[in-house]
Design an enzyme around this catalytic site. Structure first.
Site, short mmCIF file in Angstrom:
data_model
loop_
_atom_site.label_atom_id
_atom_site.label_comp_id
_atom_site.label_asym_id
_atom_site.label_seq_id
_atom_site.Cartn_x
_atom_site.Cartn_y
_atom_site.Cartn_z
CG ASP A 193 35.27 1.98 60.05
OD1 ASP A 193 34.64 3.03 60.26
OD2 ASP A 193 36.19 1.89 59.22
CB SER B 44 39.97 7.65 56.83
OG SER B 44 38.80 8.10 57.43
CG HIS C 75 37.67 4.76 60.95
ND1 HIS C 75 37.44 4.40 59.64
CD2 HIS C 75 38.26 5.98 60.90
CE1 HIS C 75 37.85 5.38 58.85
NE2 HIS C 75 38.35 6.34 59.59
#
Ligand SMILES: *[C@@H]1O[C@H](CO)[C@@H](O)[C@H](O)[C@H]1NC(C)=O
Ligand SMILES: *[C@@H]1O[C@H](CO)[C@@H](O)[C@H](O)[C@H]1NC(C)=O
Length: 403
Positions: free
Chosen positions: A343, A189, A373
Site C-alpha cells: 500500500d 483511508s 490498500h
C-alpha cells in the site's frame, strides 16, 4: 473466417494484457485480486477518457461506481438503519435492536474514497458499519460528508467534525442510550485521515466535555508532504490505489488546479519555508529497518512558495495529522492502526504509530504483510476475499476488547 480469428486472437491478447497485473506472491486468491484490480483499472481508464473528452470530471466518473454500489437504508432483524442529519450533515445511523442491560458503545465512522468518492450507503460500507453495530451491540454513525471536486478542504473535515461534536453532546448520547465513556472515531483511508484529524482537534476544543475512548485508523492517509516515501516507491502500481491516483486524491482535496497535482506528482510542492515540517515525516528516523531496506534517504526537493500560499491545506495538520507536534499528540486516546504492506499509504500509518508510541499513547498496530490498500472492503460477494474478512475480524476484535 481468417479475419475473424485474427480479431478474436487480438482481443484475447489485449484482454490478457489488460487483466495481467503482477500480483505479489504472498497474496491469497491471486486471480480474484487480479480481476478486482482490472475492474478498478478499467473504471480509472474510462474516467480518464471521459475527463479528456470534457464529458465529466475524472472524480465524477469515479463517483459512478459509488452510485452503482448504493443501497437504500434497510433495517434487518438486528439493526435499525436510517438516513438522517446531524448538525446539518447527512449521516446513516445504525441502532442495534438487541436488548442491553446498560448503555451502549458508539462508533462514529468516516468512509474512504480519497475525499472525492464514496458513500455511507455503498454496499461495502453499509456491510461494514452494519456488521460493527451488530457485533458490538453499538450505535454507529456513518457520515456522508461533502466531497471534492465540488467541495475542497476544509469542508470534508468540518463536516465530520461538526457531526462528531454534535453526537458527543450528553443530551444526544443519552437520547441514543450511549455510554459517554465508550465512544470512538474510526475510518478507512481518507476516512482514517479524517478520524485522526478529528481526534486531534477535539483535544483543543474546550466546548466538548466528552472525551473519546479510542480512535481506529484503517490504512489511513496522514500526510501529503512526502509522496516518495519507500511505500510510495515500492507500491507505485499495486492494487487498488496506484500512486498516480493517490496524488490525484491529495491534490483534489485542496484544489482542482492541475498545477498542484503536477507538483505533487514530482514531489516538489513544499516550499523551503516549510522545511521544518519534514522532521514529522522523516522516514529515515521513523521507519523500522526492514521497511527502509533498499531505500536511501535524500534531502527533500522544494517547490515554489506560490502553491503553498494558494493552497495552504496540504501543510495543515487538519489535513495531514502527521504534521502535529509531539506535545500535541500526547493527549490522544487509545489507538488502533492497520497498515498493509502492499500500500502506498503503508508508511503514513507506520510512522504515525511510531510517533504516537513515542508520545506515550497506547497503540495497537496491526501490519498485514499480504494485504493491499482497501482490502477490508472486499467482504461481500461478488468481490469477496479471505484477507478482507481477516482484516475486518481483527478490527472488530480490537474494538470489542478496547472500546
Ligand atoms: C443477526 O445477528 C445474528 C447473530 O449475530 C446473525 O446470525 C444473523 O445473520 C444476523 N442477521 C442479519 C440479517 O445480519
Ligand atoms: C532525517 O533524518 C536523518 C537522520 O536519520 C537526518 O540526517 C536528516 O537531516 C533528517 N531530515 C530532516 C528533514 O529532518
Amino acid at each position: 473466417m481468417g479475419a475473424k480469428l485474427l480479431c478474436l486472437l487480438l482481443t484475447s491478447v489485449l484482454l490478457a494484457y489488460y487483466l495481467y497485473t503482477p500480483i505479489p506472491e504472498d497474496f491469497e486468491e491471486p486471480w480474484k485480486v487480479m480481476l478486482i484490480t482490472a475492474s478498478f483499472r478499467a473504471v480509472g481508464h474510462l474516467a480518464e477518457v471521459a475527463d479528456r473528452l470534457g464529458l465529466m470530471h475524472y472524480m465524477e466518473a469515479l463517483m459512478l461506481i459509488t452510485a452503482a454500489e448504493y443501497i437504500a437504508p434497510t433495517s434487518d432483524e438486528n439493526v435499525t438503519v436510517s438516513d438522517t442529519e446531524f448538525s446539518g450533515v447527512a449521516v446513516r445511523l445504525y441502532l442495534p435492536r438487541r436488548a442491553t442491560d446498560g448503555l451502549r458503545r458508539a462508533v462514529v465512522y468516516f468512509h474512504g474514497g480519497g475525499w472525492c468518492v464514496g458513500q455511507a450507503g455503498m454496499k461495502s460500507y453499509d456491510h461494514l458499519t452494519r456488521w460493527t453495530s451488530n457485533k458490538l451491540n453499538a450505535v454507529v454513525v456513518s457520515v456522508n460528508y461533502r466531497l471534492a471536486p465540488k467541495y475542497h478542504f476544509p469542508v470534508q473535515f468540518e463536516d465530520v467534525y461538526s457531526v462528531t461534536k454534535f453526537f458527543l453532546q450528553s443530551s444526544v448520547l443519552s437520547q441514543y442510550g450511549v455510554d459517554p465513556d465508550r465512544v470512538c472515531v474510526a475510518g478507512d483511508s481518507a476516512g482514517g485521515n479524517l478520524a485522526a484529524a478529528v481526534a486531534q482537534q477535539l483535544l483543543e476544543d474546550t466546548e466538548v466535555k466528552t472525551k473519546l475512548k479510542a480512535q481506529a485508523l484503517l490504512y489511513p492517509a496522514l500526510q501529503a508532504l512526502d509522496l516518495n516515501l519507500p511505500s510510495y516507491q515500492k507500491n507505485e502500481n499495486k492494487p487498488i490505489l496506484p500512486r498516480s491516483l493517490m496524488v490525484k486524491f491529495w491534490s483534489e482535496y485542496f484544489t482542482s488546479d492541475p498545477s498542484l497535482r503536477e507538483a505533487m506528482a514530482s514531489n516538489r510542492h513544499v516550499p523551503v519555508e516549510s522545511s521544518h515540517l519534514f522532521q514529522f515525516v522523516n522516514w529515515s528516523t521513523l521507519l523500522p529497518e526492514e521497511l527502509k531496506k533498499g531505500h536511501v534517504y535524500a534531502h527533500p526537493a522544494y517547490g515554489s512558495p506560490e502553491l503553498a500560499q494558494k493552497y495552504p491545506g496540504f501543510l495543515d495538520a487538519r489535513a495531514a495529522p502527521l504534521l502535529t507536534s509531539d506535545a500535541r499528540l500526547r493527549g490522544l486516546p487509545l489507538t488502533y492502526i492497520l497498515t498493509c504492506e502492499h500500500d502506498v499509504l503503508r508508511d503514513d500509518g507506520v510512522m504515525y504509530a511510531e510517533r504516537l508510541r513515542a508520545a506515550g499513547v497506547p497503540v495497537a498496530h496491526d501490519h498485514a504483510k499480504d494485504a493491499f490498500h482497501g482490502a477490508m472492503m472486499f467482504v461481500s460477494s461478488p468481490a469477496e476475499l479471505a484477507v478482507g474478512h481477516r482484516l475486518l475480524n481483527g478490527y472488530i476484535k480490537w474494538l470489542d476488547e478496547n472500546l
